[in-house]
Design a protein around this motif. Structure first.
Motif, short mmCIF file in Angstrom:
data_model
loop_
_atom_site.label_atom_id
_atom_site.label_comp_id
_atom_site.label_asym_id
_atom_site.label_seq_id
_atom_site.Cartn_x
_atom_site.Cartn_y
_atom_site.Cartn_z
N PHE A 1 6.57 20.86 58.62
CA PHE A 1 7.95 21.08 58.12
C PHE A 1 8.25 21.06 56.83
O PHE A 1 7.60 20.44 55.86
CB PHE A 1 8.65 19.74 58.60
N HIS A 2 9.47 21.83 56.37
CA HIS A 2 9.93 21.94 55.11
C HIS A 2 11.41 21.06 55.15
O HIS A 2 12.19 21.69 55.85
CB HIS A 2 10.24 23.33 54.46
N TYR A 3 11.59 20.15 54.74
CA TYR A 3 12.67 19.16 55.14
C TYR A 3 13.00 18.33 53.78
O TYR A 3 12.27 18.29 52.82
CB TYR A 3 12.43 18.46 56.09
N ARG A 4 14.30 17.86 53.92
CA ARG A 4 14.46 16.43 52.95
C ARG A 4 14.28 15.11 53.66
O ARG A 4 14.61 14.78 54.52
CB ARG A 4 16.14 16.63 52.72
N SER A 5 13.25 14.50 52.76
CA SER A 5 12.82 13.27 53.20
C SER A 5 13.84 12.22 52.69
O SER A 5 14.59 12.56 51.71
CB SER A 5 11.32 12.86 52.81
N VAL A 6 14.04 11.14 53.25
CA VAL A 6 14.86 9.98 52.77
C VAL A 6 14.36 9.10 52.03
O VAL A 6 13.09 8.52 52.76
CB VAL A 6 15.71 9.50 54.25
N HIS A 7 14.66 8.54 50.85
CA HIS A 7 14.01 7.63 50.29
C HIS A 7 15.25 6.49 49.73
O HIS A 7 16.31 6.99 49.60
CB HIS A 7 13.44 8.22 49.03
N PRO A 8 14.90 5.22 49.54
CA PRO A 8 16.00 4.29 48.96
C PRO A 8 16.04 4.89 47.60
O PRO A 8 15.08 5.08 46.47
CB PRO A 8 15.02 2.94 48.97
N GLY A 9 17.18 4.46 47.17
CA GLY A 9 17.71 4.99 45.74
C GLY A 9 17.24 4.01 44.72
O GLY A 9 16.54 2.86 45.23
N THR A 10 17.39 4.39 43.39
CA THR A 10 16.83 3.27 42.31
C THR A 10 17.52 1.74 42.40
O THR A 10 17.04 0.97 42.01
CB THR A 10 17.13 4.05 41.03
N ASP A 11 18.80 1.69 43.05
CA ASP A 11 19.46 0.60 43.13
C ASP A 11 19.09 -0.20 44.41
O ASP A 11 19.40 -1.25 44.77
CB ASP A 11 21.05 0.71 43.07
N GLY A 12 18.30 0.54 45.28
CA GLY A 12 17.80 -0.21 46.36
C GLY A 12 18.69 0.07 47.54
O GLY A 12 18.58 -0.49 48.83
N GLN A 13 19.96 0.55 47.43
CA GLN A 13 21.15 0.62 48.33
C GLN A 13 21.63 1.96 48.55
O GLN A 13 21.26 2.60 49.75
CB GLN A 13 22.30 0.01 47.79
N GLU A 14 21.67 2.95 47.87
CA GLU A 14 21.95 4.23 47.97
C GLU A 14 20.67 5.04 48.52
O GLU A 14 19.62 4.83 47.85
CB GLU A 14 22.58 4.98 46.76
N LEU A 15 20.85 6.13 49.14
CA LEU A 15 19.61 6.73 49.69
C LEU A 15 19.63 8.22 48.69
O LEU A 15 20.59 8.62 48.45
CB LEU A 15 19.84 7.06 51.28
N GLU A 16 18.11 8.57 48.69
CA GLU A 16 18.01 9.81 48.03
C GLU A 16 17.29 10.77 48.84
O GLU A 16 16.74 10.39 49.66
CB GLU A 16 17.18 9.33 46.74
N TYR A 17 17.67 12.12 48.87
CA TYR A 17 16.99 13.08 49.69
C TYR A 17 16.28 14.12 48.60
O TYR A 17 16.61 14.24 47.83
CB TYR A 17 18.04 13.86 50.35
N ARG A 18 14.91 13.83 49.12
CA ARG A 18 13.98 14.69 48.25
C ARG A 18 13.25 15.90 49.10
O ARG A 18 12.85 15.66 50.10
CB ARG A 18 12.88 13.83 47.76
N GLU A 19 13.16 17.12 48.73
CA GLU A 19 12.38 18.07 49.06
C GLU A 19 11.07 17.86 49.35
O GLU A 19 10.50 17.46 48.49
CB GLU A 19 12.72 19.28 48.44
N SER A 20 10.60 17.99 50.78
CA SER A 20 9.21 17.70 50.91
C SER A 20 8.72 18.68 51.96
O SER A 20 9.46 19.33 52.52
CB SER A 20 9.34 16.41 51.64
#
Length: 305
Positions: free
Chosen positions: A166-185
């Motif tokens: 899979f080439h996809y956007r993985s979901v991670h907690p943001g630096t503030d622990g609240q907002e989500l970040e999407y990273r190419e993976s």
């Protein structure tokens, strides 16, 4: 000591070779798995069983995997010293995956492939058999947890690997622990391309540690239709048996009877094709691998069109 499992009248029996004399243990001795599960001194039980056993003719035996259902087959990825040149980025410690026990077949048993598997190629590997359960094992104590060594051919399908990547956007907690970040993976799942039925030829023998003083000084060869395709040595393993056991046990309890596949012998034999070009689905077999001091594992190949 060498120990294996064979089929006698559709029942599984243990065969032990001591002093070049193979003997079939009594059916009451059970399976090697049961001996490990019992917590007994397995090597002593096998010696006693050999003393009371009947002479065995190795040429007539029908082999099964030496262990019927180990708790896990733990495999070390990219563990040949040739691989760092190919690794663009990755961990500096062993990377692990688990191969299902249902993938195992014994010496002489067929590798069964289907045309839709695509390319399937061999990966000959030294395998460690755990003899004593442990967690958080110190590297200096790691060899105390080894019962012996066997061989496994970690069959691999790059076709199914490509299909299950899979080439996809993985979901991670943001630096503030609240907002989500999407990273190419990129992510690949190994269930099919490493774990399909018969993708784990193993055996025939487990050789105890007293006969293998240095697991990192063993010649490894692999042949396809009697043509040598790989001639390597376990000296080229990137991470040692000690290192792998200590590292793995920080995350997974290593149980007696577990198998650890140490990584593929990759050195290409002069004038031979690369392992990755030996497509068993289109070329068939037989396929053999040998490791110095352990023996030879040979399997025919059957392809269902």
């Amino acid at each position: 000591m060498k120990v294996g499992t064979v089929r006698v009248d559709d029942a599984l029996r243990i065969v032990v070779e001591l002093d070049d004399e193979p003997r079939l243990l009594d059916a009451a001795d059970g399976s090697l798995d049961l001996l490990f599960d019992s917590g007994a001194d397995v090597q002593e039980r096998l010696v006693q069983g050999w003393k009371n056993g009947a002479a065995a003719d190795l040429a007539t035996l029908r082999w099964a995997p030496p262990l019927r259902r180990p708790g896990k087959i733990l495999c070390v990825a990219l563990n040949n010293s040739a691989n760092p040149q190919r690794i663009i980025s990755g961990p500096e410690e062993p990377s692990l995956f688990v191969k299902p026990t249902s993938s195992m077949v014994g010496h002489g048993e067929p590798i069964r492939l289907r045309s839709y598997y695509g390319v399937v190629h061999p990966e000959p590997e030294l395998a460690v058999v755990v003899g004593r359960t442990g967690r958080d094992i110190d590297e200096q104590d790691a060899m105390d947890h080894v019962f012996g060594y066997t061989m496994i051919n970690d069959l691999t399908s790059p076709t199914m690997r490509r299909e299950d990547t899979f080439h996809y956007r993985s979901v991670h907690p943001g630096t503030d622990g609240q907002e989500l970040e999407y990273r190419e993976s990129w992510a690949t799942y190994l269930g099919r391309y490493k774990g399909s039925d018969t993708f784990g030829p193993i055996g025939p023998w487990i050789v105890t540690t007293d006969e293998i003083p240095d697991p990192h000084a063993l010649r490894v060869t692999c042949t396809h239709r009697d043509r040598l395709i790989t001639e390597d040595t376990t000296a080229n393993l990137r991470f040692s048996v000690r290192k792998v056991i200590a590292f793995a046990s920080r995350f997974l309890t290593l149980e007696a009877g577990d198998v650890i596949a140490m990584g593929t012998a990759l050195k290409r034999s002069e004038g031979a094709p690369a392992l990755q070009t030996v497509d068993l689905t289109s070329m068939g077999g037989p396929l053999s691998m040998s490791i110095e001091g352990i023996g030879t594992l040979t399997n025919p190949v059957e392809v269902d069109a």
